[in-house]
Enzyme design. Structure first.
Site, PDB file in Angstrom:
ATOM      1  N   SER A 209       0.897  -1.376  -0.037  1.00  0.00           N
ATOM      2  CA  SER A 209       0.041   0.113   0.109  1.00  0.00           C
ATOM      3  C   SER A 209       1.049   1.240   0.032  1.00  0.00           C
ATOM      4  O   SER A 209       2.114   0.976   0.616  1.00  0.00           O
ATOM      5  CB  SER A 209      -0.777  -0.115   1.391  1.00  0.00           C
ATOM      6  OG  SER A 209      -1.476   1.276   1.511  1.00  0.00           O
TER       7      SER A 209
ATOM      8  N   TYR B  37      -3.818  -1.186   9.602  1.00  0.00           N
ATOM      9  CA  TYR B  37      -3.845  -1.551   8.259  1.00  0.00           C
ATOM     10  C   TYR B  37      -2.346  -1.167   7.894  1.00  0.00           C
ATOM     11  O   TYR B  37      -1.489  -1.782   6.934  1.00  0.00           O
ATOM     12  CB  TYR B  37      -4.484  -0.462   7.489  1.00  0.00           C
ATOM     13  CG  TYR B  37      -4.625  -0.778   5.893  1.00  0.00           C
ATOM     14  CD1 TYR B  37      -5.141  -1.489   5.223  1.00  0.00           C
ATOM     15  CD2 TYR B  37      -3.996   0.238   5.109  1.00  0.00           C
ATOM     16  CE1 TYR B  37      -4.915  -1.799   3.852  1.00  0.00           C
ATOM     17  CE2 TYR B  37      -3.899   0.311   3.947  1.00  0.00           C
ATOM     18  CZ  TYR B  37      -4.625  -0.856   3.232  1.00  0.00           C
ATOM     19  OH  TYR B  37      -4.574  -0.750   1.772  1.00  0.00           O
TER      20      TYR B  37
END
Length: 330
Positions: free
Chosen positions: A211, A224
């Site tokens: 990410s 996350y």
């Protein structure tokens, strides 16, 4: 993005207890970060209420991504996780279009069957297998079945993941574990069962979706972001573990991408397509520093194909960032 509303649209998997996620609610798991501000959603809804039609007026038109025609994966067996929508779906279709035999998983059976039909109707070869990457037995059966059915394994695109937004101290231990178990442990489990097949094959390629939060993150993303940083470490170490077996391991780092699940999380599934596209375009114009638009799933998926292909034969323990320049804004 740097504004705290950055959706890294890589994950296929919906909330662990909800196969059809709706607009986000407090404390609920979902697969994409919030795309639009409340005011933008309200503006789109208002346009519908007064009977107007929103028109897509973004500064740039996304390109149409087509198979390269080079058949780089002709005769190769490819696994894709989290492939019933978004980037995983786009990647599965592109791999198949370049000659691969594709085995892919996700939890949503209806969508999985739909993707399989689409690939086969286009002349490709694909098999959908329902599997949850948090469940070791399901991962093992998925990987082994693909390898058995197609006679081996050459490429693995480990893409599935989820997120949950809230301040760190508000996570329950179970919520934290769910994010980490899906994103980080799930990738470990996939590789645990994929690597022996790759070794038996004499080599191969592993691509892992991380990410752009590893470059620039914000509030309410601790689980996350921690899991996505962990994937970089996992990939880099694994690249050293398996270099002698001719296995390359790299990470794909996507930025904001326009998909159905981003739209669902934004609470815009019931809006006309034109209204949604204007909402997404407005976000892109305001937040994408160079392109002034969101990426398409296909634009990110081609990065996975490139990393997995012979074109990147000397690249391992590396990463490819496709975020429209966002991580370089400072």
């Amino acid at each position: 993005m740097n504004d705290g509303t950055h959706p890294d649209d890589h994950a296929d998997e919906p909330a662990a207890t909800d196969d059809t996620p709706t607009a986000p609610k407090p404390g609920r798991r979902y697969t994409r970060r919030r795309l639009l501000t409340t005011s933008a959603v309200a503006a789109g809804a208002a346009a519908v209420a007064v009977g107007t039609t929103a028109v897509l007026t973004n500064d740039g038109t996304p390109p149409t991504i087509k198979p390269s025609g080079r058949n780089r994966f002709d005769g190769k067996v490819v696994i894709v996780t989290g492939a019933t929508s978004g980037i995983g779906r786009a990647a599965a279709k592109l791999f198949a279009a370049e000659g691969a035999k594709v085995g892919f998983c996700g939890r949503r059976e209806k969508l999985g069957a739909e993707v399989e039909r689409e690939i086969r109707s286009d002349g490709g070869e694909a098999t959908y297998i329902r599997a949850d990457v948090r469940k070791e037995s399901q991962v093992r059966k998925f990987v082994d079945r693909v390898a058995d059915e197609y006679g081996g394994l050459d490429v693995c695109f480990n893409n599935a993941g989820i997120t949950l937004q809230k301040p760190l101290h508000e996570y329950t231990a179970a919520e934290w574990d769910d994010v980490v178990d899906t994103n980080l442990r799930g990738t470990f489990l996939c590789m645990k069962y994929e690597v022996p097949h790759l070794i038996e094959r004499g080599g191969g390629s592993v691509v892992i979706t991380s990410s752009s939060n590893v470059h620039s993150t914000g509030e309410e993303r601790s689980a996350y972001t921690a899991s996505k940083h962990g994937l970089l470490g996992l990939a880099n170490c694994a690249a050293y573990d398996y270099a002698e077996h001719n296995i390359r391991v790299n990470t794909l780092i996507p930025g904001t991408t326009n998909t159905e699940l981003v739209r669902r999380v934004a609470g815009a599934m019931d809006l006309p397509d034109a209204v949604w596209e204007e909402m997404a375009a407005a976000y892109g114009r305001a937040n994408a520093p160079t392109m002034k638009r969101l990426a398409t799933p296909e634009e990110i998926a081609v990065g996975a194909l490139a990393l997995a292909s012979p074109d990147f034969s000397y690249m391992t323990a590396g990463s490819l960032t496709l975020d429209g320049g966002d991580s370089n804004r400072g």
